[in-house]
Design a protein around this motif. Structure first.
Motif, PDB file in Angstrom:
ATOM      1  N   GLY A 229       6.516  -5.456 -11.718  1.00 18.41           N
ATOM      2  CA  GLY A 229       7.574  -4.563 -11.246  1.00 18.41           C
ATOM      3  C   GLY A 229       7.459  -3.176 -11.830  1.00 18.41           C
ATOM      4  O   GLY A 229       8.456  -2.541 -12.177  1.00 18.41           O
ATOM      5  N   ALA A 230       6.234  -2.663 -11.910  1.00 18.79           N
ATOM      6  CA  ALA A 230       5.986  -1.392 -12.606  1.00 18.79           C
ATOM      7  C   ALA A 230       6.133  -0.171 -11.719  1.00 18.79           C
ATOM      8  O   ALA A 230       5.871   0.947 -12.170  1.00 18.79           O
ATOM      9  N   SER A 231       6.575  -0.332 -10.484  1.00 24.30           N
ATOM     10  CA  SER A 231       6.645   0.823  -9.587  1.00 24.30           C
ATOM     11  C   SER A 231       7.930   1.616  -9.730  1.00 24.30           C
ATOM     12  O   SER A 231       8.044   2.725  -9.189  1.00 24.30           O
ATOM     13  N   SER A 232       8.915   1.099 -10.467  1.00 26.20           N
ATOM     14  CA  SER A 232      10.180   1.819 -10.628  1.00 26.20           C
ATOM     15  C   SER A 232      10.932   1.285 -11.838  1.00 26.20           C
ATOM     16  O   SER A 232      10.546   0.269 -12.436  1.00 26.20           O
TER      17      SER A 232
ATOM     18  N   ALA B 218       1.503  -4.203 -11.784  1.00 22.95           N
ATOM     19  CA  ALA B 218       1.538  -5.385 -10.914  1.00 22.95           C
ATOM     20  C   ALA B 218       2.772  -5.293 -10.033  1.00 22.95           C
ATOM     21  O   ALA B 218       3.895  -5.483 -10.505  1.00 22.95           O
ATOM     22  N   CYS B 219       2.573  -5.016  -8.748  1.00 19.04           N
ATOM     23  CA  CYS B 219       3.680  -4.684  -7.854  1.00 19.04           C
ATOM     24  C   CYS B 219       3.539  -5.386  -6.510  1.00 19.04           C
ATOM     25  O   CYS B 219       2.432  -5.670  -6.053  1.00 19.04           O
ATOM     26  N   ARG B 220       4.666  -5.596  -5.855  1.00 22.29           N
ATOM     27  CA  ARG B 220       4.678  -6.212  -4.533  1.00 22.29           C
ATOM     28  C   ARG B 220       4.223  -5.237  -3.461  1.00 22.29           C
ATOM     29  O   ARG B 220       3.514  -5.603  -2.531  1.00 22.29           O
TER      30      ARG B 220
ATOM     31  N   ALA C 289       9.684  -7.621 -13.744  1.00 22.20           N
ATOM     32  CA  ALA C 289      10.221  -7.532 -12.384  1.00 22.20           C
ATOM     33  C   ALA C 289      11.408  -8.472 -12.188  1.00 22.20           C
ATOM     34  O   ALA C 289      11.515  -9.507 -12.850  1.00 22.20           O
ATOM     35  N   GLY C 290      12.290  -8.107 -11.271  1.00 22.26           N
ATOM     36  CA  GLY C 290      13.412  -8.992 -10.981  1.00 22.26           C
ATOM     37  C   GLY C 290      14.263  -8.491  -9.838  1.00 22.26           C
ATOM     38  O   GLY C 290      14.124  -7.355  -9.380  1.00 22.26           O
TER      39      GLY C 290
ATOM     40  N   ARG D 172       4.106   1.765  -2.970  1.00 25.09           N
ATOM     41  CA  ARG D 172       4.962   2.151  -4.095  1.00 25.09           C
ATOM     42  C   ARG D 172       4.173   2.144  -5.404  1.00 25.09           C
ATOM     43  O   ARG D 172       4.392   2.987  -6.281  1.00 25.09           O
ATOM     44  N   ALA D 173       3.265   1.197  -5.537  1.00 24.80           N
ATOM     45  CA  ALA D 173       2.433   1.155  -6.740  1.00 24.80           C
ATOM     46  C   ALA D 173       1.541   2.384  -6.824  1.00 24.80           C
ATOM     47  O   ALA D 173       1.345   2.960  -7.907  1.00 24.80           O
TER      48      ALA D 173
END
Length: 318
Positions: free
Chosen positions: A20-23, A43-45, A101-102, A49-50
């Motif tokens: 969840g590092a994009s924000s 590590a992002c979905r 992330a969450g 955004r990443a």
């Protein structure tokens, strides 16, 4: 003297993965680590955004750090397994894993494998990712796993009779359950690592009341008129995402952490402030409940994703 990001030791040569590092907290955590010389895997979905996050973080990496991208959707255990394999193939090592992330306060919906979304993303996705990455963490000097929980752990309860909220669903109870599961996992993981003779540290941290994209996402998903009003009334209590990230950065880097340590803000009952050791929800201290959650989580992952293997985890010993 309060602990700030300037106290982070040199991270040159260390490899960190932040989910969840994009924000929000993840972005600020990545910013602080790469500025101290770490190679940080975002590590992002969402790949777009990443990529935007990487562009934003490039100036912080100018002092010797580096950035890499990893596609990871915690709502799909098959991508979790794939991501862990990619880390092993690309690097063959990992020094820091920050399970950041969450999602929060969502109406009931399901992950790809049919789990209630908050429990599936916040807990099960990170459970599977951590165990899949343990082989590349083992043997690394000062390797650490930090699982990010929240103050919601204190009113959380693991409803083993209705874990997925199929009979009765309350979005805030489901969130509290997932956050209690986070800290139970972090403590139980430390016990199992020690029993297996592994030197990897498992820790937990919570950000207090931090301003991130979780609040607007919760409002948008709920459609409630009352929730945005409540957030406006609470606005003076909120601290920045950068401040909220300090407890997990402390857990990830401070020399004085203790095994299974739990860190959060030091003011206003843990709602804001500088990182400090904080109490754990009493429910997380019940060893039998932690072991039951671990066993059930393992069974759920095995059933939903046969490619995932408990054999990657440290073996429990009496």
């Amino acid at each position: 003297m309060p602990w700030t990001a300037t106290a982070i030791p040199d991270q040159s040569g260390r490899l960190a993965l932040v989910t969840g590092a994009s924000s929000g907290l993840g972005l600020e955590t990545a910013r602080a680590l790469v500025a101290r010389g770490a190679t940080v895997i975002l590590a992002c979905r969402s790949r777009p955004r990443a990529e935007r996050a990487r562009e934003e973080l490039l100036p912080a990496a100018a002092c010797g750090g580096a950035l890499d991208l990893l596609d990871l959707d915690l709502a799909d255990l098959t991508t979790v397994v794939t991501a862990a394999r990619q880390v092993a193939e690309r690097y063959g090592r990992l020094d820091l894993l920050i399970n950041n992330a969450g999602v929060m306060g969502l109406p009931r919906s399901l992950t790809r494998q049919g789990f209630e979304r908050q429990f599936g993303i916040n807990h099960l996705g990170h459970f599977a990712l951590t165990l899949a990455l343990l082989p590349v963490l083992r043997g690394r000097p000062d390797a650490r796993i930090v699982t990010v929980t929240s103050g919601a752990q204190y009113f959380g309860r693991i409803d083993f009779d209705d874990l997925q909220g199929e009979r009765r669903y309350d979005r805030w109870k489901a969130y509290g359950q997932s956050k209690l599961a986070n800290v139970m996992f972090a403590i139980e993981l430390q016990r199992r690592l020690e029993a297996d003779g592994a030197s990897v540290l498992s820790l937990a941290a919570h950000p207090g009341v931090a301003r991130t994209n979780l609040q607007p996402a919760s409002v948008a998903a709920s459609g409630s008129w009352l929730e945005p009003l409540a957030y406006r009334l609470m606005a003076p209590l909120f601290q920045s995402a950068a401040m909220g990230a300090l407890p997990q950065l402390f857990a990830a880097t401070a020399p004085e952490v203790t095994p299974a340590g739990h860190y959060g803000p030091d003011q206003w009952g843990g709602m804001r402030g500088w990182p400090t050791p904080v109490r754990v929800a009493p429910a997380a201290l019940e060893a039998g409940q932690r072991q039951r959650l671990w066993q059930l989580s393992s069974e759920l992952c095995d059933r939903a994703c046969p490619g995932w293997s408990e054999s990657l985890a440290p073996s429990p010993r009496p």
